[in-house]
Structures are given as structure tokens and as C-alpha cells.
Scaffold this motif. Sequence first.
Motif, PDB file in Angstrom:
ATOM      1  N   TYR A   1      21.681  43.634  36.248  1.00  0.00           N
ATOM      2  CA  TYR A   1      21.305  44.892  36.901  1.00  0.00           C
ATOM      3  C   TYR A   1      22.417  45.393  37.818  1.00  0.00           C
ATOM      4  O   TYR A   1      22.672  46.602  37.891  1.00  0.00           O
ATOM      5  CB  TYR A   1      20.022  44.681  37.707  1.00  0.00           C
ATOM      6  N   SER A   2      23.091  44.492  38.493  1.00  0.00           N
ATOM      7  CA  SER A   2      24.102  44.875  39.490  1.00  0.00           C
ATOM      8  C   SER A   2      25.508  44.939  38.917  1.00  0.00           C
ATOM      9  O   SER A   2      26.462  45.158  39.655  1.00  0.00           O
ATOM     10  CB  SER A   2      24.075  43.885  40.661  1.00  0.00           C
ATOM     11  N   SER A   3      25.656  44.761  37.598  1.00  0.00           N
ATOM     12  CA  SER A   3      26.992  44.690  36.991  1.00  0.00           C
ATOM     13  C   SER A   3      27.215  45.831  36.011  1.00  0.00           C
ATOM     14  O   SER A   3      26.431  46.014  35.077  1.00  0.00           O
ATOM     15  CB  SER A   3      27.172  43.363  36.244  1.00  0.00           C
ATOM     16  N   ASN A   4      28.303  46.563  36.203  1.00  0.00           N
ATOM     17  CA  ASN A   4      28.692  47.559  35.211  1.00  0.00           C
ATOM     18  C   ASN A   4      29.227  46.894  33.952  1.00  0.00           C
ATOM     19  O   ASN A   4      29.050  47.398  32.840  1.00  0.00           O
ATOM     20  CB  ASN A   4      29.755  48.494  35.789  1.00  0.00           C
ATOM     21  N   SER A   5      29.881  45.749  34.127  1.00  0.00           N
ATOM     22  CA  SER A   5      30.427  44.979  33.011  1.00  0.00           C
ATOM     23  C   SER A   5      29.916  43.551  33.128  1.00  0.00           C
ATOM     24  O   SER A   5      30.080  42.925  34.178  1.00  0.00           O
ATOM     25  CB  SER A   5      31.962  44.966  33.056  1.00  0.00           C
TER      26      SER A   5
ATOM     27  N   ALA B   1      25.787  39.840  25.203  1.00  0.00           N
ATOM     28  CA  ALA B   1      25.006  38.598  25.242  1.00  0.00           C
ATOM     29  C   ALA B   1      25.314  37.774  23.999  1.00  0.00           C
ATOM     30  O   ALA B   1      25.274  38.289  22.882  1.00  0.00           O
ATOM     31  CB  ALA B   1      23.509  38.900  25.315  1.00  0.00           C
ATOM     32  N   SER B   2      25.642  36.507  24.201  1.00  0.00           N
ATOM     33  CA  SER B   2      25.900  35.596  23.091  1.00  0.00           C
ATOM     34  C   SER B   2      26.029  34.191  23.634  1.00  0.00           C
ATOM     35  O   SER B   2      26.546  33.990  24.739  1.00  0.00           O
ATOM     36  CB  SER B   2      27.195  35.977  22.358  1.00  0.00           C
ATOM     37  N   ALA B   3      25.576  33.219  22.863  1.00  0.00           N
ATOM     38  CA  ALA B   3      25.698  31.821  23.286  1.00  0.00           C
ATOM     39  C   ALA B   3      27.097  31.277  23.021  1.00  0.00           C
ATOM     40  O   ALA B   3      27.406  30.159  23.421  1.00  0.00           O
ATOM     41  CB  ALA B   3      24.666  30.967  22.555  1.00  0.00           C
ATOM     42  N   THR B   4      27.950  32.057  22.362  1.00  0.00           N
ATOM     43  CA  THR B   4      29.262  31.535  21.964  1.00  0.00           C
ATOM     44  C   THR B   4      30.404  32.377  22.510  1.00  0.00           C
ATOM     45  O   THR B   4      31.462  32.470  21.900  1.00  0.00           O
ATOM     46  CB  THR B   4      29.379  31.473  20.425  1.00  0.00           C
ATOM     47  N   ILE B   5      30.229  32.988  23.682  1.00  0.00           N
ATOM     48  CA  ILE B   5      31.270  33.871  24.218  1.00  0.00           C
ATOM     49  C   ILE B   5      32.545  33.100  24.520  1.00  0.00           C
ATOM     50  O   ILE B   5      33.600  33.334  23.928  1.00  0.00           O
ATOM     51  CB  ILE B   5      30.777  34.597  25.484  1.00  0.00           C
TER      52      ILE B   5
ATOM     53  N   GLN C   1      35.553  36.758  38.787  1.00  0.00           N
ATOM     54  CA  GLN C   1      35.330  38.189  38.854  1.00  0.00           C
ATOM     55  C   GLN C   1      33.880  38.572  38.615  1.00  0.00           C
ATOM     56  O   GLN C   1      33.540  39.752  38.599  1.00  0.00           O
ATOM     57  CB  GLN C   1      36.260  38.899  37.866  1.00  0.00           C
ATOM     58  N   GLY C   2      33.011  37.575  38.461  1.00  0.00           N
ATOM     59  CA  GLY C   2      31.578  37.842  38.365  1.00  0.00           C
ATOM     60  C   GLY C   2      31.162  38.564  37.112  1.00  0.00           C
ATOM     61  O   GLY C   2      30.115  39.228  37.086  1.00  0.00           O
ATOM     62  N   VAL C   3      31.943  38.423  36.024  1.00  0.00           N
ATOM     63  CA  VAL C   3      31.606  39.122  34.786  1.00  0.00           C
ATOM     64  C   VAL C   3      30.886  38.200  33.809  1.00  0.00           C
ATOM     65  O   VAL C   3      30.302  38.657  32.835  1.00  0.00           O
ATOM     66  CB  VAL C   3      32.885  39.703  34.125  1.00  0.00           C
ATOM     67  N   TYR C   4      30.882  36.890  34.081  1.00  0.00           N
ATOM     68  CA  TYR C   4      30.369  35.913  33.116  1.00  0.00           C
ATOM     69  C   TYR C   4      29.407  34.943  33.767  1.00  0.00           C
ATOM     70  O   TYR C   4      29.662  34.431  34.859  1.00  0.00           O
ATOM     71  CB  TYR C   4      31.551  35.143  32.509  1.00  0.00           C
TER      72      TYR C   4
ATOM     73  N   LEU D   1      32.379  24.555  38.442  1.00  0.00           N
ATOM     74  CA  LEU D   1      32.968  25.889  38.562  1.00  0.00           C
ATOM     75  C   LEU D   1      32.027  26.835  39.295  1.00  0.00           C
ATOM     76  O   LEU D   1      32.449  27.639  40.125  1.00  0.00           O
ATOM     77  CB  LEU D   1      33.306  26.447  37.179  1.00  0.00           C
ATOM     78  N   ASN D   2      30.728  26.737  38.975  1.00  0.00           N
ATOM     79  CA  ASN D   2      29.745  27.580  39.659  1.00  0.00           C
ATOM     80  C   ASN D   2      29.647  27.246  41.146  1.00  0.00           C
ATOM     81  O   ASN D   2      29.260  28.088  41.959  1.00  0.00           O
ATOM     82  CB  ASN D   2      28.369  27.445  39.002  1.00  0.00           C
ATOM     83  N   ASP D   3      30.006  26.001  41.481  1.00  0.00           N
ATOM     84  CA  ASP D   3      30.017  25.591  42.895  1.00  0.00           C
ATOM     85  C   ASP D   3      31.326  25.971  43.588  1.00  0.00           C
ATOM     86  O   ASP D   3      31.535  25.623  44.754  1.00  0.00           O
ATOM     87  CB  ASP D   3      29.806  24.069  43.006  1.00  0.00           C
TER      88      ASP D   3
END
Length: 645
Positions: free
Chosen positions: A143-147, A293-297, A350-353, A577-579
Motif C-alpha cells: 500500500y505504501s510503495s509505488n514500486s 509478485a512471484s516466489a522466484t524473484i 531500498q524497501g522494494v523487496y 538481512l531483515n534484522d
Amino acid sequence: MSVRYFGRRIDEDLNDQFKDVLKYNFIGFTKDINDDDAMRCSDEKFVPRGEVFIRGTMNDMFDFGLILKNRGFDVSMLRSVTSKLLSNGVIEKIKEKRKLDGFEDLESFVSTVKTYEDAFFAEKDTPDGDFYRQQIDGVSFLYSSNSALLGDSVGTGKTLQCVIAADMRIKHDKGKCIVVTVNSVVPQYMKEIEKITGVDPSEISDNPHSNAKYRVLSYTLFSKPGSREDVTNHLREEARSGDINVLILDEVHNVKNGNPRHRNANGDLKHRSNHTTFNIQEVSQYVPFVWGASATIVANKPIDLYNQMVAVNHKLGKIGYGKFKFEFDSGGVKEKLISADKLKEILLDQGVYVQRTKKSIRGDMPEQFVAEQDAVINTHDLDNSVRSRMSGYKNPNLPISAMTAFRTSVAEHKVPQSLAIADSVLSQGKKVAIFTNFNESADLLTHGLRAILEKYQIDGTVAQIRGNQRNRQQIVENFKSPNSTDMAIVINIKAGGTGLDFPNILKDVIVNDFDWSVAQDEQSLGRFYRINSQEDINVTYVIANSTLDRDFYQILDNKRRIAERIKKLSEEEMQMLNDGIRGRNKRLRELRDARHEALMEQEQLGGDKDIINNMGNQVIRDLNNPDILANSNKMMKNWFKRLKQ
């Protein structure tokens, strides 16, 4: 390169990180940062040898500060610099990122997300169900992401998160939502939108020219010669006018191939190749919110990710194709793996993934147990069947012809064993599902399952999902209904490998014949092993041990075991990485080294083309081997013939 940050020398561990943050956060706004540049910072501007090189928006500065803070930098002085640059007009003030506009706070946002629960869980016969916290976080992320790229694993509810975020977004901003997905999933996605949002069915359409609030379109519309230019032109003009506010690219890995030099620069859509990728980009560039959206990005090669970055309008897509390839896809296998790790960190920074697994979302996730059973078949009859099929092919002596003929024939010959397993399940009054790749074996399985139901005087039916079914959605809904009479379902792997959601309907799954792709195999089994599964799932692979089918399965099993090892290593790595852990952390390096080793081991097993050539040539050699022909007559009697009668 020696880096100074506000006059302070940066230690070696953060040195490379700082360079990457600068280089990739201000794409399109900076000069190249070369190793011989001595960078330093003053209180008003960032200077490489006296030249201002940071020019961007407030969002770029926001990202820059957030990334540095997460990596251990003191950003208090950066805030002061940003304020001065903003007041002096050096940077542009634009909408704050990650803002849940339309909501006073996160609590009110979460409350709104939870209003979708009743309709969603009512259909699943669990009216008191709750969304998992990570799913709500996923909705907030989108919701908060343009990309955005949502990389959650199979069965975690990516569709749910995308649809809720899109519905909330267009309720706030107005406009319409376009969903692009694979052809076989279109009807199911339309049904999911209706179920999740509660909108009238008239507001959901698969017609690209419709004025409906939601349109669900197939990727083939953007590639098929008879439709691609008309569809792309229409949607591009609609997006330009501001009528399309959200674009969801489901299974976004379909948008990956294509050198931008092959894209028509004049906008008349006369691309030299890769029409799907470039036509999607023609539309998406004018849409405010684009989510993939994909499980294999990130599982894709780094260069595959480039066109996805362009499609979701992310700044990494502004890097030249050649430069991106040089930065992330050059060198040997090891170098490419290291580059892929760096790219993953950049995407996270960059909060895109975002990427989560079922078990990271739900700690008490049931298990999926895998077993195998031998199918004893008459190899003489199998060889004759293979020869007969090959003789009908245009190029019978090609490895792919031999491989296709063998796989189709052995699938039919394994049907009796699959039915024997199904018999033991159905005799207990339980439901069963069987996967196969081919319509011929699917018909035999359906016929045999009906005979079993009749033998036990079970008042039930057998459903079948195959390609090009007009009533596929009705078959799916009937099978999922609590009042369904279906006791068994036969699913074509290609037709039912994605877009289906069958949790808590059955516990026993049989794979009559298998795909050589681990990803396709996981997608198929993921139809029943979902985030809201309540019981363990038992999967049985049927293998003709006396034939090449055993070798074929061994390749798949080896790939699957390595993939499972990679997944476990990746899960722990993603948690670190998330931490916010980066750089030269010892445990992070150990995980990556182990994962790289597994990936290189996987690479040595060969790709699909290698499997086709090697196994196809082996089929041809075996068919011409007199010893094999002689030994085949000693096999047991042919249950396959009895079944067909």
C-alpha cells in the motif's frame, strides 16, 4: 577507495557498503563513483574532489539516511544537511515515502485490513480466522510503495495481500486496478478479487477494454500478434490519463527477458523481440503503483531482474542495461552469486523487496512428507509404446522427441500403481489428488478412479483439471465446496500448477509423473500445502524403477534436495538481512558460502536442455539395445492393458 563521512574515516567493513549505498540510491542523479575518488562530506553538500554529485529528491535523501542508519551510521548530521538542501531548493520536496496516507496511524490501517477477514475466511469455512501479522505487514508494504516486489514463497497468500492493498489504495486514490497473470489463472484471480473485496462481479472483467474497476488480463494479450498492439495502446492511453492507479504483475518472472535495444524507442510498439516485457513496460511507466509478485524473484539471475525493475518503475531500472549487466551479471559463477547477494541487499535496503516463507509467517506450520513407490511395468510394452509415438512425430530421431515419447508412455504405464495407492486412500473414505503431465494419462486415471468408487459403492465423483477448460473455475469451486460430491481430482501439472488454492480438503497427494523443474514441482504441491493448512500433507511419487524414469526422478530429487538446502540457508540469511545485518558478518559469510556451494552443485546437474538431450539420447540408445528388449519379456503381466479394456 578511502571514504570519509562528515570528516570521519569509515572503517573497512563499512567502506564498500557506503559506496554501494551512494551508487545505487541516487541512480540517474550521480556521477560514477570510481575507486580513485576520495569522497568526503561537508555540512552542506557531498563532494567528490570538489564536485557536487548528489542531486535528487527528498525521497532519495530519505532512503539514503534510512539505509545508512540501518547499517550503523550516525545520521543526525545528515538530517541537518537534508534540511538545508531542501530549504535552498537543491532537492525537491515530494510525498513522504512509506506513508499510510488516508490513515491516522498504523493501528487504524491494521483495523481496516482486518475488515477483509470475514469475507475471506467465510468462504474457507473458518469464520473466526485471522490474517497473520506478516500478511498484514505485506499489505502495508504494498500500500505504501509505488514500486514493490513481493517474493513470498508458494502458498503464503501473495494474491490476498496484493488484492487487499489494491482495494484499499483505489478506495483512497480512486482509479482502477489492472492485474496481469498467466492465462490459466485469470478466472481464479477474478474469483479471488470478488471474494476478498466483496465488489459486484460486474466490476471485475477479463476484457482489456472494459471500464470495470478491476481487470484481470493474461500476459499473452501483450505478446500475441493479433492483440498486443491494440491492448497495449489502449491501456497505455488509459494509464496516461490517470485512470489506472494500481498495476499488479502476478508471476512477475514472466517479465524478465529482453535487451532494451530491442524495444522500439518511438512508442509505436514495433519491438524486435520480447513483446510481453516491453509492452508491459509501455503501460506500467504511467501507473503510480506497480507491484510484482512471484516466489522466484531473487532466485532469478540478476540480469533477469533488470526488466522487472523497469516494469515496477524502480530507480535501479534507470541504470543502463549494459552497466547493470556489468555490475551484477559479469564474471564466473562465483562472481555472479556474489553480485546477486549485493543486489538482494540493495533491494532490501531500498524497501522494494519483501520475502517470507510459510514457516517464517506461521511457526506451527504442518509438515509435508514425501515418499516414493515403485511401479513394476512391462518394459517390452513400454518400449513398443515409445516407438509407436516416436514414429508419429515429424522429427522422431531428435532427443526431445524421444524424451517426450518416453515421458508420455511411462506416465500411462504407471497409472495402475497410482490407482493402487488411491484405492487405499478412497477405501478409508478419504479424498485424494493425483498430478500428471499428460491428458492421456489423466483420462486413464479418471476412468480408474471412477471404477474404484464404484467398487466400494462410494457415492462420489471425480474432477479433472486440464488445459483449455472453459469450465475450469466451476470445477475448482465444486471441488472446494464443503458439499462437493468429488472424492478425487486429477490435475494436469501445467494447467493446475499455479493459481489453485485447495487447503484442508485432503491429506493425500499422488504424483503419477513429475516435471523436471523443481519450481514447477513446488508450485504443484503448493496447491494443497498452504499457509492455512491444518494437517500434514502426504505426497507419494510413483517411479518406474526398471526404466529411465528412476534416473529422471533421481535428477529431480537431487535438485529438490539441493533446493531445500538452499531454501533453509536463504531463510536464515534473510532473517539476518531483515534484522539489518550486512557486510562482513561472520555468520552471514558462512551462510552465503554454503549457499553458493549448493548453487554451484545445482548448476552441475544441468538445466532443462541438458536433461532433455541426455535423457532423450539414452532413450534412443535403449530402444536399439537387444539385451534390454530380451530382458523386458521377463516382467510381470501388463496391468496397463487390462485397465484400458
